[in-house]
Design an enzyme around this catalytic site. Structure first.
Site, short mmCIF file in Angstrom:
data_model
loop_
_atom_site.label_atom_id
_atom_site.label_comp_id
_atom_site.label_asym_id
_atom_site.label_seq_id
_atom_site.Cartn_x
_atom_site.Cartn_y
_atom_site.Cartn_z
N ASP A 28 0.72 -1.31 -0.04
CA ASP A 28 0.06 -0.03 -0.02
C ASP A 28 0.95 1.36 -0.01
O ASP A 28 1.78 1.39 0.92
CB ASP A 28 -0.93 -0.10 1.15
CG ASP A 28 -1.53 1.23 1.30
OD1 ASP A 28 -1.83 2.08 0.59
OD2 ASP A 28 -2.03 1.49 2.64
N ASP A 32 -4.12 3.76 2.38
CA ASP A 32 -5.39 3.48 2.63
C ASP A 32 -5.62 1.92 3.21
O ASP A 32 -6.77 1.51 3.37
CB ASP A 32 -6.39 3.68 1.66
CG ASP A 32 -6.20 3.17 0.24
OD1 ASP A 32 -5.16 2.15 0.47
OD2 ASP A 32 -6.70 3.07 -0.51
N ASP A 207 -9.09 -15.90 -16.60
CA ASP A 207 -10.02 -16.36 -15.42
C ASP A 207 -11.11 -17.28 -15.79
O ASP A 207 -11.85 -17.45 -16.68
CB ASP A 207 -10.61 -15.48 -14.75
CG ASP A 207 -11.34 -15.47 -13.44
OD1 ASP A 207 -10.65 -15.86 -12.19
OD2 ASP A 207 -12.38 -15.36 -13.41
N GLU A 277 -7.01 -20.52 -16.31
CA GLU A 277 -7.22 -21.21 -14.99
C GLU A 277 -8.14 -22.35 -15.50
O GLU A 277 -9.60 -22.13 -16.01
CB GLU A 277 -8.03 -20.28 -14.42
CG GLU A 277 -8.27 -20.74 -13.01
CD GLU A 277 -9.41 -20.11 -12.12
OE1 GLU A 277 -9.39 -20.18 -10.84
OE2 GLU A 277 -10.27 -19.51 -12.77
C1 GLC Z 1 -11.32 -17.54 -10.38
C2 GLC Z 1 -10.51 -16.57 -9.52
C3 GLC Z 1 -11.50 -16.46 -8.31
C4 GLC Z 1 -12.59 -15.96 -8.55
C5 GLC Z 1 -13.35 -16.65 -9.63
C6 GLC Z 1 -14.37 -15.75 -10.14
O1 GLC Z 1 -11.57 -18.61 -9.76
O2 GLC Z 1 -9.23 -17.15 -9.39
O3 GLC Z 1 -10.52 -15.68 -7.16
O4 GLC Z 1 -13.27 -15.65 -7.29
O5 GLC Z 1 -12.68 -17.03 -10.71
O6 GLC Z 1 -14.12 -14.86 -11.10
CA CA Z 2 -3.55 1.90 -1.17
#
Ligand code: GLC
Ligand code: CA
Length: 551
Positions: A28, A32, A207, A277
């Site tokens: 950070d 914040d 993703d 993924e």
């Molecule tokens: C994937 C991401 C995860 C997220 C999900 C929905 O699995 O790695 O963090 O919550 O997709 O986007």
């Molecule tokens: Ca920050």
């Protein structure tokens, strides 16, 4: 050897190590309590010192943060929490200047329900963007169109009281699924890819990559006869079905072939990479995402090591299964954990975490290293009132929450571990061992996990056998040990890992003498007679092995 890659043929994403940054928890800069892009920029020197090759940033797009950035409301912007596009451009420029590649998280399966596309889509049945999402009539009794379940509990369908249809959401109801069967969606999402590649981004981590296409007939999933056996981890009700129709549809492949063509057109300037993924544990199916002609994803991410029982035989079987599943030219990859999975140190203990690190960094294939694992960070228990993760909120107490592995990075022994100013409350609690487990302290300790990570990264970088060489397991070793050879040309390295807390003796007389280049204990570099190699408890070694037959 078939699986041996030569230096000159290898791309950066094959030779290199990818470091995953979870931006909220990294550093950070503006005080914040939430990590940001200037914080990442401030730590680029650390990453080059460490010796990784690429950073993958979990999402930094504008988002209502229901799922902390995976619910995107603008695919071509930066959330003000993290910075702005100017800061992003500076990050890319500085990363490139330091020799680091930048990989963006790309979230094609869904958007936030606050994304202008969805706001338009839900505004009326007649809106031209209506079909950008999956809208369906209720059954005659008013119930959802089929039995599909959301990953985080409940039906995958949400009723819209204004337009009287259901929309699909594979995850949270605030994350409606895009309709990739509509060519306009594909075009818009491919434009998003162009936007980031034009800004110099080197790759995408896609993703939920196996979910984008669903059964066009929206058929019910059949019941799962053996929910406890077939699941990679217990997910509750979600396991009660076989997910035949709501994920892993064969039509995914055509999308990734097309996406790959887009990437390849950019790769003419500089090589771009697509990682996907994939929660697929049937290795044939998983490997199909490389494409018949290696024309889909460069690397479907392999989560096998996240779930395999931590035993030498099971890990070896997994690696061999991956090697067998890959068609020639397909490049492997390994993951120990990430922002969705328990930290490796918590899963197998700090001693074996060093073995896991040596394994990750010496296997054939690209490693992804999750921020904090290089100092041995562990999961942080989160009291109920501090829970942020929507998964934990919707299915509390089942151990599915992901906040524990998202605790702030521990940079030094100061209050708040150098993550944010001492007077500020970090968004998630900091681990209570931060005064011992932190980057600054471990930089001074030549036996630390950080020292081990750095030494292994350096060894890998300077040893083609380790970065690119072929892989061959060695038989006839104690069952507590996993021993393999990596070889490139004449260069040969033996990796011997003791998965147990007791001393092990390995007898490989045919291999002659060797020289230990590194031990996980970081206390020996010496000649050894491989007829009688002693490994101490929880010890792994990378050994230069000049001659002898390995098979
Ligand atoms: C994937 C991401 C995860 C997220 C999900 C929905 O699995 O790695 O963090 O919550 O997709 O986007
Ligand atoms: Ca920050």
């Amino acid at each position: 050897m078939q699986n041996n890659l030569q230096h000159q043929q290898a791309d950066w994403w094959q030779q290199g190590v990818i470091y995953q940054i979870y931006p909220r928890s990294f550093k950070d800069n503006n005080g914040d309590g939430i990590g940001d892009l200037p914080g990442i920029i401030a730590k680029l020197d650390y990453l080059t010192w460490l010796g990784v090759d690429a950073i993958w940033l979990s999402p930094i797009y504008p988002s209502p943060m229901v799922d902390f950035g995976y619910d995107v409301s603008d695919f071509t912007g930066i959330d003000p929490i993290f910075g702005d596009l100017t800061t992003f451009d500076a990050l890319v420029a500085q990363a490139h200047h330091s020799g680091l590649k930048v990989i963006m998280d790309y979230v094609p399966n869904h958007t936030s329900d606050q994304h202008p596309w969805f706001l338009a889509s839900r505004s009326s049945r007649q809106h031209p963007k209506r079909d950008w999402y999956v809208w369906v009539e209720p059954k005659p009794d008013g119930s959802p169109p089929n039995n599909w379940l959301g990953s985080w509990g409940g039906s995958a369908w949400e009723w819209d009281a204004t337009t009287h249809q259901y929309y699909l959401h594979s995850y949270h109801k605030a994350m409606p699924d895009l309709n990739w069967r509509n060519p306009a969606v594909k075009d818009a999402m491919f434009d998003v890819v162009r936007f980031w590649f034009d800004r110099g981004v080197d790759g995408l981590r896609i993703d939920s990559a196996q979910r984008i296409m669903k059964d066009p007939h929206l058929r019910d999933n059949p019941p799962n006869p053996t929910p406890k056996v077939t699941s990679y981890k217990l997910l509750g009700d979600y396991d009660s079905q076989l997910h035949l129709y709501d994920r892993s549809h064969a039509d995914n492949h055509a999308v990734y072939r097309e996406l790959r063509q887009l990437l390849d057109s950019y790769s003419l300037q500089s090589p771009r990479v697509a990682l996907g993924e994939m929660h697929i544990f049937d290795w044939q199916e998983w490997a199909s995402y490389y494409g018949q002609q290696l024309d889909e994803l460069h690397m479907p991410l392999n989560f096998g090591l996240v779930y395999v029982p931590w035993k030498a035989s099971a890990v070896r079987q997994h690696v061999d299964a991956i090697e067998t599943a890959l068609r020639p030219g397909a490049w492997p990859n390994y993951v120990l954990d990430n922002h969705d999975e328990p930290r490796i140190t918590s899963r197998i203990g700090p001693e074996q975490a060093r073995i896991a690190l040596m394994l990750l960094l010496t296997l054939r294939g690209t490693p992804t290293l999750y921020n904090g694992d290089e100092i041995g960070m562990h999961n942080v228990e989160i009291p109920p009132q501090l829970v942020h993760d929507p998964w934990e909120k919707s299915l509390p107490g089942m151990g599915l929450g992901r906040d524990p592995e998202r605790s702030p990075m521990q940079w030094d022994a100061g209050h708040n571990a150098g993550f944010c100013p001492p007077t500020v409350k970090p968004w998630l609690p900091i681990a209570d061992d931060y005064q011992q487990v932190n980057v600054a302290a471990q930089r001074e300790d030549r036996h630390s996990m950080l020292a081990l990570t750095r030494a292994l990264l350096q060894l890998r970088r300077t040893t083609p056998a380790l970065s690119l060489g072929n892989y061959a397991p060695i038989a006839g070793v104690p069952e507590e040990c996993f021993v393999y050879v990596r070889q490139s040309g004449e260069q040969r390295r033996l990796v011997a890992l003791n998965f147990s807390g007791s001393e092990q003796h390995i007898h490989l007389p045919a291999l002659g003498n060797g020289f230990i280049r590194i031990s996980t204990h970081l206390d020996r570099e010496e000649s050894v007679d491989l007829a009688s190699l002693h490994l101490r408890s929880d010890e792994g070694c990378v050994i230069e092995s000049a001659d002898g037959q390995t098979n």
